[in-house]
Motif scaffolding. Structure first.
Motif, short mmCIF file in Angstrom:
data_model
loop_
_atom_site.label_atom_id
_atom_site.label_comp_id
_atom_site.label_asym_id
_atom_site.label_seq_id
_atom_site.Cartn_x
_atom_site.Cartn_y
_atom_site.Cartn_z
N LEU A 173 0.86 -1.17 -0.17
CA LEU A 173 -0.01 0.01 0.12
C LEU A 173 0.91 1.33 0.08
O LEU A 173 0.34 2.28 -0.68
CB LEU A 173 -0.92 0.01 0.98
CG LEU A 173 -2.07 -0.94 1.33
CD1 LEU A 173 -2.83 -0.92 2.49
CD2 LEU A 173 -3.05 -0.76 0.26
N ILE A 195 -6.18 3.17 -5.47
CA ILE A 195 -6.58 1.98 -4.81
C ILE A 195 -6.13 2.06 -3.39
O ILE A 195 -6.74 1.45 -2.31
CB ILE A 195 -5.64 0.74 -5.42
CG1 ILE A 195 -6.32 0.42 -6.98
CG2 ILE A 195 -5.86 -0.53 -4.75
CD1 ILE A 195 -5.75 -0.18 -7.76
N TYR A 233 -8.64 1.70 -0.10
CA TYR A 233 -8.33 0.66 0.84
C TYR A 233 -8.17 1.13 2.39
O TYR A 233 -8.60 0.82 3.35
CB TYR A 233 -7.06 -0.37 0.46
CG TYR A 233 -6.89 -1.30 1.41
CD1 TYR A 233 -7.29 -2.60 1.19
CD2 TYR A 233 -6.13 -0.99 2.37
CE1 TYR A 233 -7.15 -3.78 2.00
CE2 TYR A 233 -5.75 -2.17 3.40
CZ TYR A 233 -6.09 -3.37 2.98
OH TYR A 233 -6.16 -4.57 3.83
N THR A 234 -7.14 2.19 2.36
CA THR A 234 -6.74 2.93 3.55
C THR A 234 -7.73 3.35 4.26
O THR A 234 -8.44 3.34 5.58
CB THR A 234 -5.75 3.66 3.37
OG1 THR A 234 -4.45 2.86 2.94
CG2 THR A 234 -5.28 4.36 4.86
N LEU A 247 -10.68 0.72 5.57
CA LEU A 247 -10.37 -0.08 6.72
C LEU A 247 -10.06 0.65 7.83
O LEU A 247 -10.18 0.15 8.99
CB LEU A 247 -9.26 -0.89 6.45
CG LEU A 247 -9.45 -2.30 5.42
CD1 LEU A 247 -10.12 -3.47 6.54
CD2 LEU A 247 -10.15 -2.36 4.19
N LEU A 268 -5.75 -7.42 7.52
CA LEU A 268 -6.51 -6.33 6.68
C LEU A 268 -6.40 -5.12 7.21
O LEU A 268 -6.03 -4.07 6.96
CB LEU A 268 -7.65 -6.57 6.27
CG LEU A 268 -8.01 -8.03 5.23
CD1 LEU A 268 -9.38 -7.97 5.07
CD2 LEU A 268 -7.12 -7.77 3.94
N ALA A 277 -3.70 -1.54 6.71
CA ALA A 277 -4.21 -0.14 6.34
C ALA A 277 -3.50 0.89 7.19
O ALA A 277 -2.85 1.85 6.63
CB ALA A 277 -5.68 -0.08 6.55
#
Length: 257
Positions: A47, A61, A65-66, A69, A107, A111
């Motif tokens: 990431l 992306i 995602y960050t 989450l 997960l 993040a």
């Protein structure tokens, strides 16, 4: 006062709960935390690289995602992952939610760790990248061999702090319905508290959490101080000064020069 001590510090109940906590409560907490953090570091590195990439798609992306989450409560993420993937991954997990608990925690950790690494990468002087590119290294090689290793050193205290958070978040995986031998410190303490009608097992579980987290907190402070100030300078030996000091110690007065 006696009722308070009996409810929270009942030695008989504590010794009843201690074998279960040592047998699998503490063990499962450490497995969940260490495994999730290790996987989270891998996710976080990806990431972070996406987040500083020249491609807006990769940056988008990483950002989505960050944001998702980190924005969701941890217990909700664990529940959603456990319920949504239980059926599709039954052939892999055998219906065991333990692996889904690790995946959910990974997960979440990814993040936060991704942002930690991204901040560390951005903190590295741009001249490091420019110098490595000038030497003929590709962008990927420069990131892998020059920038990321320096960033990892700077973010070490933050990574330890994140591990401490994951240790505490392991107390949330009970909602996936783990079997008795897979339960963490909190769940073991809670089960024994329900069985005995006494809160002492929860206090015992809390003490074990402190045994894990408090030394790590001091380790973070030590690492941070070491990174900021470096190693203490070694004292340069001066034979003449040592002789004068010895003379003072023996005679009790400064020798005449």
């Amino acid at each position: 006062m006696n009722d308070f001590i009996d409810s929270f510090f009942n030695s008989e109940v504590i010794f009843t709960a201690l074998p279960s906590i040592l047998a699998y409560g503490l063990w499962n907490t450490l497995i969940l935390a260490l495994t999730s953090t290790a996987i989270g570091v891998v996710i976080g590195l990806v990431l972070a690289v996406f987040g500083v990439s020249r491609s807006w798609i990769l940056r988008a992306i990483a950002r989505v995602y960050t944001d998702v989450l980190r924005g969701l409560p941890a217990i909700l993420t664990i529940l959603l992952v456990g319920l949504s993937l239980a059926a599709p991954l039954r052939g892999v997990t055998g219906g065991n939610p333990y692996f889904l608990a690790i995946f959910a925690l990974s997960l979440i950790a990814g993040a936060y760790i991704g942002e930690i690494f991204r901040g560390g990468i951005l903190a590295i002087d741009k001249g490091q990248m420019e110098a490595s590119r000038a030497l003929g290294m590709s962008y990927g090689a420069s990131m892998r061999l020059v920038v990321v290793p320096q960033a990892a050193r700077q973010v070490l205290p933050s990574l330890v702090n994140q591990f401490i958070s994951i240790v505490k978040d392991t107390s949330l995986v009970y909602i996936l319905g783990l079997i008795t031998t897979q339960r963490d410190l909190f769940r073991v303490g809670q089960d024994t508290a329900v069985q005995t009608g006494n809160l002492s097992p929860l206090v015992l579980a809390g003490l074990f959490y402190l045994v894990i987290t408090v030394p790590l907190t001091h380790l973070v402070n030590f690492i941070d101080h070491r990174l900021r100030n470096g190693k203490p300078a070694k004292k340069v030996l001066d034979p003449e000064q040592d002789l004068r000091t010895a003379a003072v110690d023996i005679k009790g007065e400064e020798p005449v020069r």
